[in-house]
Scaffold this motif. Structure first.
Motif: not given
Length: 535
Positions: A364, A397, A405-406, A432-434
């Motif tokens: 994380k 980032q 958030k992402a 996922e999501g990239t």
């Protein structure tokens, strides 16, 4: 009060220089006042120097506890220090006062004279605080202009450390730092922000206290005037982005980077860690900025160990600052077309792998900035241009992490499978999501490149892909975007076993993969799962 005496002293000196003081001799009172100010200034300065010796306390604090320091908001800050052993059993108290706010903390002094005081969590603001230390009800130290905001550690080697005064100021420094692959006009302009404070370390090892340069032993430096030229360009532009997003929150940096050093020096037990990082224990921090790896790409042995070394370092820093998910933002090595660093492809792949490396205690708040497209056409320079682009990506980032958030990322390969109908073709899927809106773009390798015009859409076929079958020989491959996947094919192999992308020190990037965040896909090597993929 001491500052007012100093200002009066300067004023009197100026009058002597201009001759107005001579005219003042006609007025005896003016003469008496002038000499009173001069002697008062000297007395005030002496009193200030002896302040920590009042009542025989012999108070010792970390070197960074001085005027202009920045404390981390919303985190506990622990200040460790010592006094004379005769003070054991007494109470040391700290008061932080600014505007209408006051915060207090205290602790008992141990038998050996040591103490540890925990400052409470404080919300960040532009408020200036005064921090006072008292031992046995006697004030022994005052720290002025203390701010509460976001405090970062800027670490690594020269591409994090690089600033104007240490790398560009003289002609000889400029030549050494750039090899004349760009001009002075290409150097980024420094920021000017009085709410960005920082420390720039002296190059001294074997010290138990953060090593300060002579000109900063009384106060933190401010990112304004000439002082800003001691702050690295990445921290400068990182701060600029955060100050735009959070204009009422000051920023602090403690720089620990050291040019020309391998990662082993920065890991717990290494000399740089011992002298620059370990002394910071107790501080709350908002995150770590890291740019390093060039030296480790100089030998196969160091490059192959980089994955475990880097994972260990992330854990070390998070453990030191007592935050298991402390934001750790790092830069993947840029292109390089020069001598010596021939194993940078291995280091880049290790840096990509850290995002899922099982040695890292928590994944994380890890953020990698790909810099394969940021050098503005200066890959021959070991210190390429584009630091402001790198910094802005890192800042975006951190802001996402801070706001839960992402986190922005380029396409991150998840795995590759053989195509069901054609074993000379492999299909790459992504985290996922990239892989939203994958597209081919050509990087802007000119000195006019910015984060907004970093790349342009192109119809040129994707470049940089190679595949191998069981014998390990690499062959150029054709890559096609199919929705959120990549289809990789070569007529030169019967069964794809491995895929490489931009696997060179200075890869050709005529057409590379980006996603909807306008972020590029990282260079990588990927083994192909021999199970087939249906689509």
């Amino acid at each position: 009060m001491a500052n007012r005496f100093r200002n009066s002293h300067i004023c009197v000196a100026e009058r002597i220089r201009t001759g107005s003081f001579v005219r003042a001799f006609r007025n005896p009172f003016a003469i008496l006042l002038a000499f009173t100010l001069l002697f008062s200034c000297a007395s005030a300065s002496a009193a200030e120097d002896k302040e920590t010796d009042q009542n025989g306390s012999k108070l010792t604090l970390p070197s960074y506890v001085m005027d202009g320091m920045v404390l981390q908001q919303n985190k506990i800050t622990t200040l460790n220090g010592s006094t004379a052993k005769s003070m054991s059993g007494q109470t040391i108290s700290v008061t932080l006062r600014g505007g209408k706010n006051q915060y207090n903390a205290s602790s008992r002094i141990s038998k050996n004279g040591k103490f540890s005081v925990q400052l409470p969590k404080i919300k960040g603001s532009l408020t200036q605080y005064i921090m006072k230390f008292m031992v046995a009800d006697t004030m022994v130290k005052t720290v002025n202009d203390v701010y509460v905001g976001n405090l970062f550690i800027a670490s690594g080697q020269s591409n994090m450390e690089i600033n104007y005064n240490d790398y560009f100021k003289s002609d000889s420094l400029f030549k050494t730092s750039t090899s004349l692959h760009y001009t002075r006009n290409d150097i980024p302009r420094s920021i000017n922000d009085k709410y960005v404070h920082f420390l720039s370390p002296n190059k001294i090892l074997d010290t138990k206290n953060y090593p300060l340069r002579d000109f900063e032993k009384k106060s933190w430096l401010t990112a304004a005037g000439d002082d800003v030229n001691y702050l690295g360009y990445i921290p400068q532009y990182f701060a600029q982005q955060l100050r735009k997003q959070y204009p009422n929150i000051p920023i602090g940096f403690i720089q620990t980077a050291w040019g020309g050093t391998a990662i082993s020096h920065h890991i717990k037990g290494g000399d740089i860690y011992k002298s620059r990082v370990a002394p910071l224990q107790g501080l709350g921090v908002a995150g770590v900025l890291w740019y390093q790896g060039e030296d480790d790409s100089g030998s196969m042995d160091l490059a192959l160990r980089y994955d475990i070394s880097f994972a260990t370092l992330v854990n070390d820093y998070r453990n030191l600052f007592n935050d298991a998910t402390l934001p750790f933002l790092y830069v993947q090595l840029a292109r390089y077309d020069g001598y010596g660093y021939i194993y940078d492809t291995i280091v880049r792949n290790a840096q990509l792998g850290i995002l899922s490396n099982p040695v890292v205690a928590s994944h994380k708040n890890l953020g990698m900035t790909v810099s394969i497209d940021t050098d503005k056409g200066t890959p021959k320079a070991i210190h390429p241009l584009g630091k402001e682009i790198v910094a802005q990506r890192m800042a975006n980032q951190w802001i996402a992490m801070n706001e839960h958030k992402a986190v922005p990322s380029g396409p991150l390969p998840k795995e590759a499978h053989l195509d069901t109908n054609d074993k000379s073709t492999a299909i790459i899927t992504f985290q996922e999501g990239t892989a939203v809106k994958l597209q081919a773009k050509r990087p802007n390798y000119t000195t006019s490149a910015t984060i907004d015009n970093i790349a342009n859409a192109t119809n040129t076929p994707l470049s940089g892909f190679q595949v191998a079958d069981g014998d390990g020989s690499m062959h150029n491959a054709i890559a096609t975007i199919t929705g959120s996947t990549l289809r990789i094919h070569s007529d030169e192999v019967k069964r794809v076993a491995q895929i490489q992308y931009l696997w060179q020190s200075n890869p050709s990037c005529l057409s590379i993969v980006y996603n909807s965040s306008n972020l590029p896909m990282s260079p990588f090597t990927l083994n192909v799962n021999q199970k087939t993929y249906s689509h």
